[in-house]
Design a protein around this motif. Sequence first.
Motif, PDB file in Angstrom:
ATOM      1  N   GLU A 182      20.601 -19.858   8.121  1.00  0.00           N
ATOM      2  CA  GLU A 182      21.619 -20.421   7.241  1.00  0.00           C
ATOM      3  C   GLU A 182      20.871 -20.841   5.974  1.00  0.00           C
ATOM      4  O   GLU A 182      20.074 -21.784   5.986  1.00  0.00           O
ATOM      5  N   ASP A 183      21.114 -20.116   4.908  1.00  0.00           N
ATOM      6  CA  ASP A 183      20.344 -20.258   3.672  1.00  0.00           C
ATOM      7  C   ASP A 183      21.087 -21.164   2.695  1.00  0.00           C
ATOM      8  O   ASP A 183      22.206 -20.861   2.281  1.00  0.00           O
ATOM      9  N   LYS A 184      20.450 -22.274   2.331  1.00  0.00           N
ATOM     10  CA  LYS A 184      21.047 -23.204   1.377  1.00  0.00           C
ATOM     11  C   LYS A 184      20.106 -23.411   0.199  1.00  0.00           C
ATOM     12  O   LYS A 184      18.911 -23.635   0.379  1.00  0.00           O
ATOM     13  N   THR A 185      20.659 -23.309  -1.006  1.00  0.00           N
ATOM     14  CA  THR A 185      19.867 -23.646  -2.182  1.00  0.00           C
ATOM     15  C   THR A 185      20.186 -25.088  -2.572  1.00  0.00           C
ATOM     16  O   THR A 185      19.460 -26.001  -2.211  1.00  0.00           O
ATOM     17  N   TYR A 186      21.302 -25.310  -3.268  1.00  0.00           N
ATOM     18  CA  TYR A 186      21.643 -26.668  -3.700  1.00  0.00           C
ATOM     19  C   TYR A 186      22.877 -27.223  -2.996  1.00  0.00           C
ATOM     20  O   TYR A 186      23.243 -28.369  -3.206  1.00  0.00           O
ATOM     21  N   SER A 187      23.493 -26.439  -2.144  1.00  0.00           N
ATOM     22  CA  SER A 187      24.620 -26.942  -1.368  1.00  0.00           C
ATOM     23  C   SER A 187      24.108 -27.500  -0.043  1.00  0.00           C
ATOM     24  O   SER A 187      22.922 -27.406   0.277  1.00  0.00           O
ATOM     25  N   SER A 188      25.008 -28.092   0.728  1.00  0.00           N
ATOM     26  CA  SER A 188      24.646 -28.659   2.021  1.00  0.00           C
ATOM     27  C   SER A 188      25.617 -28.166   3.077  1.00  0.00           C
ATOM     28  O   SER A 188      26.671 -27.594   2.770  1.00  0.00           O
ATOM     29  N   GLU A 189      25.277 -28.392   4.327  1.00  0.00           N
ATOM     30  CA  GLU A 189      26.153 -27.980   5.420  1.00  0.00           C
ATOM     31  C   GLU A 189      27.447 -28.796   5.400  1.00  0.00           C
ATOM     32  O   GLU A 189      27.497 -29.893   4.832  1.00  0.00           O
ATOM     33  N   HIS A 190      28.485 -28.270   6.019  1.00  0.00           N
ATOM     34  CA  HIS A 190      29.773 -28.956   6.025  1.00  0.00           C
ATOM     35  C   HIS A 190      30.597 -28.512   7.228  1.00  0.00           C
ATOM     36  O   HIS A 190      30.374 -27.441   7.804  1.00  0.00           O
ATOM     37  N   SER A 191      31.530 -29.352   7.610  1.00  0.00           N
ATOM     38  CA  SER A 191      32.551 -29.023   8.622  1.00  0.00           C
ATOM     39  C   SER A 191      31.960 -28.492   9.930  1.00  0.00           C
ATOM     40  O   SER A 191      32.510 -27.570  10.537  1.00  0.00           O
ATOM     41  N   ASN A 192      30.848 -29.081  10.361  1.00  0.00           N
ATOM     42  CA  ASN A 192      30.225 -28.669  11.633  1.00  0.00           C
ATOM     43  C   ASN A 192      29.926 -27.170  11.676  1.00  0.00           C
ATOM     44  O   ASN A 192      29.953 -26.547  12.740  1.00  0.00           O
ATOM     45  N   GLN A 193      29.625 -26.582  10.515  1.00  0.00           N
ATOM     46  CA  GLN A 193      29.439 -25.137  10.458  1.00  0.00           C
ATOM     47  C   GLN A 193      28.262 -24.670  11.305  1.00  0.00           C
ATOM     48  O   GLN A 193      28.313 -23.595  11.906  1.00  0.00           O
ATOM     49  N   LEU A 194      27.194 -25.462  11.396  1.00  0.00           N
ATOM     50  CA  LEU A 194      26.026 -25.030  12.152  1.00  0.00           C
ATOM     51  C   LEU A 194      26.337 -24.931  13.646  1.00  0.00           C
ATOM     52  O   LEU A 194      25.878 -23.992  14.321  1.00  0.00           O
ATOM     53  N   GLN A 195      27.089 -25.875  14.166  1.00  0.00           N
ATOM     54  CA  GLN A 195      27.480 -25.817  15.576  1.00  0.00           C
ATOM     55  C   GLN A 195      28.312 -24.570  15.855  1.00  0.00           C
ATOM     56  O   GLN A 195      28.113 -23.880  16.859  1.00  0.00           O
ATOM     57  N   ILE A 199      17.450 -21.123  12.057  1.00  0.00           N
ATOM     58  CA  ILE A 199      16.740 -21.692  10.911  1.00  0.00           C
ATOM     59  C   ILE A 199      17.724 -22.203   9.858  1.00  0.00           C
ATOM     60  O   ILE A 199      18.625 -21.481   9.425  1.00  0.00           O
ATOM     61  N   TYR A 200      17.525 -23.449   9.468  1.00  0.00           N
ATOM     62  CA  TYR A 200      18.257 -24.025   8.341  1.00  0.00           C
ATOM     63  C   TYR A 200      17.275 -24.052   7.171  1.00  0.00           C
ATOM     64  O   TYR A 200      16.400 -24.908   7.090  1.00  0.00           O
ATOM     65  N   LEU A 201      17.388 -23.054   6.287  1.00  0.00           N
ATOM     66  CA  LEU A 201      16.444 -22.877   5.191  1.00  0.00           C
ATOM     67  C   LEU A 201      16.976 -23.556   3.939  1.00  0.00           C
ATOM     68  O   LEU A 201      18.031 -23.197   3.428  1.00  0.00           O
ATOM     69  N   LYS A 202      16.232 -24.537   3.447  1.00  0.00           N
ATOM     70  CA  LYS A 202      16.665 -25.312   2.271  1.00  0.00           C
ATOM     71  C   LYS A 202      15.613 -25.174   1.180  1.00  0.00           C
ATOM     72  O   LYS A 202      14.530 -25.743   1.265  1.00  0.00           O
ATOM     73  N   THR A 203      15.928 -24.392   0.149  1.00  0.00           N
ATOM     74  CA  THR A 203      14.954 -24.150  -0.918  1.00  0.00           C
ATOM     75  C   THR A 203      15.261 -24.924  -2.189  1.00  0.00           C
ATOM     76  O   THR A 203      14.498 -24.858  -3.145  1.00  0.00           O
ATOM     77  N   GLY A 204      16.369 -25.634  -2.210  1.00  0.00           N
ATOM     78  CA  GLY A 204      16.718 -26.448  -3.372  1.00  0.00           C
ATOM     79  C   GLY A 204      16.863 -27.895  -2.977  1.00  0.00           C
ATOM     80  O   GLY A 204      16.519 -28.297  -1.870  1.00  0.00           O
ATOM     81  N   GLU A 205      17.377 -28.700  -3.889  1.00  0.00           N
ATOM     82  CA  GLU A 205      17.577 -30.106  -3.625  1.00  0.00           C
ATOM     83  C   GLU A 205      19.059 -30.374  -3.345  1.00  0.00           C
ATOM     84  O   GLU A 205      19.918 -29.652  -3.843  1.00  0.00           O
ATOM     85  N   PRO A 206      19.403 -31.416  -2.570  1.00  0.00           N
ATOM     86  CA  PRO A 206      18.498 -32.307  -1.848  1.00  0.00           C
ATOM     87  C   PRO A 206      18.041 -31.678  -0.536  1.00  0.00           C
ATOM     88  O   PRO A 206      18.770 -30.902   0.068  1.00  0.00           O
ATOM     89  N   ILE A 207      16.831 -32.021  -0.091  1.00  0.00           N
ATOM     90  CA  ILE A 207      16.295 -31.494   1.161  1.00  0.00           C
ATOM     91  C   ILE A 207      16.617 -32.478   2.277  1.00  0.00           C
ATOM     92  O   ILE A 207      16.016 -33.540   2.385  1.00  0.00           O
ATOM     93  N   MET A 208      17.601 -32.145   3.075  1.00  0.00           N
ATOM     94  CA  MET A 208      18.030 -32.978   4.195  1.00  0.00           C
ATOM     95  C   MET A 208      17.957 -32.172   5.483  1.00  0.00           C
ATOM     96  O   MET A 208      18.282 -30.982   5.491  1.00  0.00           O
ATOM     97  N   PRO A 209      17.555 -32.790   6.591  1.00  0.00           N
ATOM     98  CA  PRO A 209      17.485 -32.059   7.860  1.00  0.00           C
ATOM     99  C   PRO A 209      18.879 -31.688   8.353  1.00  0.00           C
ATOM    100  O   PRO A 209      19.862 -32.364   8.025  1.00  0.00           O
ATOM    101  N   PRO A 210      18.998 -30.620   9.134  1.00  0.00           N
ATOM    102  CA  PRO A 210      20.300 -30.226   9.679  1.00  0.00           C
ATOM    103  C   PRO A 210      20.797 -31.273  10.666  1.00  0.00           C
ATOM    104  O   PRO A 210      20.005 -31.914  11.370  1.00  0.00           O
ATOM    105  N   SER A 211      22.109 -31.447  10.723  1.00  0.00           N
ATOM    106  CA  SER A 211      22.695 -32.458  11.609  1.00  0.00           C
ATOM    107  C   SER A 211      22.883 -31.934  13.026  1.00  0.00           C
ATOM    108  O   SER A 211      23.064 -32.718  13.955  1.00  0.00           O
ATOM    109  N   SER A 212      22.857 -30.621  13.205  1.00  0.00           N
ATOM    110  CA  SER A 212      23.142 -30.026  14.510  1.00  0.00           C
ATOM    111  C   SER A 212      21.857 -29.748  15.275  1.00  0.00           C
ATOM    112  O   SER A 212      20.857 -29.291  14.721  1.00  0.00           O
TER     113      SER A 212
END
Length: 288
Positions: free
Chosen positions: A83-96, A117-130
């Motif tokens: 799951e590739d994220k640049t500047y957006s973040s996860e939402h709506s339990n999408q990872l589960q 893999i939750y790949l975060k190459t932009g900001e903010p860098i937050m760990p996945p919730s799932s």
Amino acid sequence: LFQYGTSELSQDAFLSWLAHWGDQGLSKINNDMHKAGQSFLRMLTNGRDFKGATINVAQQIAKVDIVIEAEWPDGKKHIIVIEDKTYSSEHSNQLQRYKKDIKDKYKELSSESFTFIYLKTGEPIMPPSSDGWVLKTRKDLLSCIENYNNAHPVLAEFYQYMKQREEDFNSWETSKAFPTTNKLFQTENGKIPIACWGFYTKLKASINPPKHLSAEEQSSFTRMSYVSNARGGFACFTTGWTPLGKDFYTFMQISQERDAYLRIANWNEKITKEEVSAIVEELKEQFS
């Protein structure tokens, strides 16, 4: 190239291209690129050996950004889900949901055959919730291609682009002030200097919430945000959210200019001015 192709779809295309180079059949075409692809796959899976594997890459399977299928001559398979994220973040339990849908698609494989893999190459860098998803960052990506960045012009350009972003992110360590007119990244509410967000990220990592707080209270004990106002808004870091009673909270705020403030917050519209004044006087006595 990557200064113009900044969308997640553009990055998905590059990462898919890089992963496919890990296919054993491509080693004779460009062995250095093959090594770069293999290095990328090892980074994602914490050192798994993909020597001799056939690599197939697909996008948007079960709405997941990237799915990498590795298969060895003996029939063994491993699935890497990104799951590739640049500047957006996860939402709506999408990872589960993504994890469940992918496992349903590959029902014949055991749990050990998957890497999420939750790949975060932009900001903010937050760990996945799932649970079950592993955070990988821009720094991880740079480290795995550093020795191969001259193998192909596209790889070299991506490496330099990401390296510059990482240097901008850490530039707060040597700069006396954050740049306010360039090197910004877009949040939901406004633009924040990258160096400022790097500074806040370091602060957040250095502060451990009190153990007596609930999980929800611990997650919000430190906050990095952008505050909109009539003057254009500003970035801020807050920590130490402490209840004072009557819906009042006190907290420390560090501004975009690195100034520190002790703030009082209350979202109860029924609170009177007299009650606010009483809380302020009480705090003055404690800190005098």
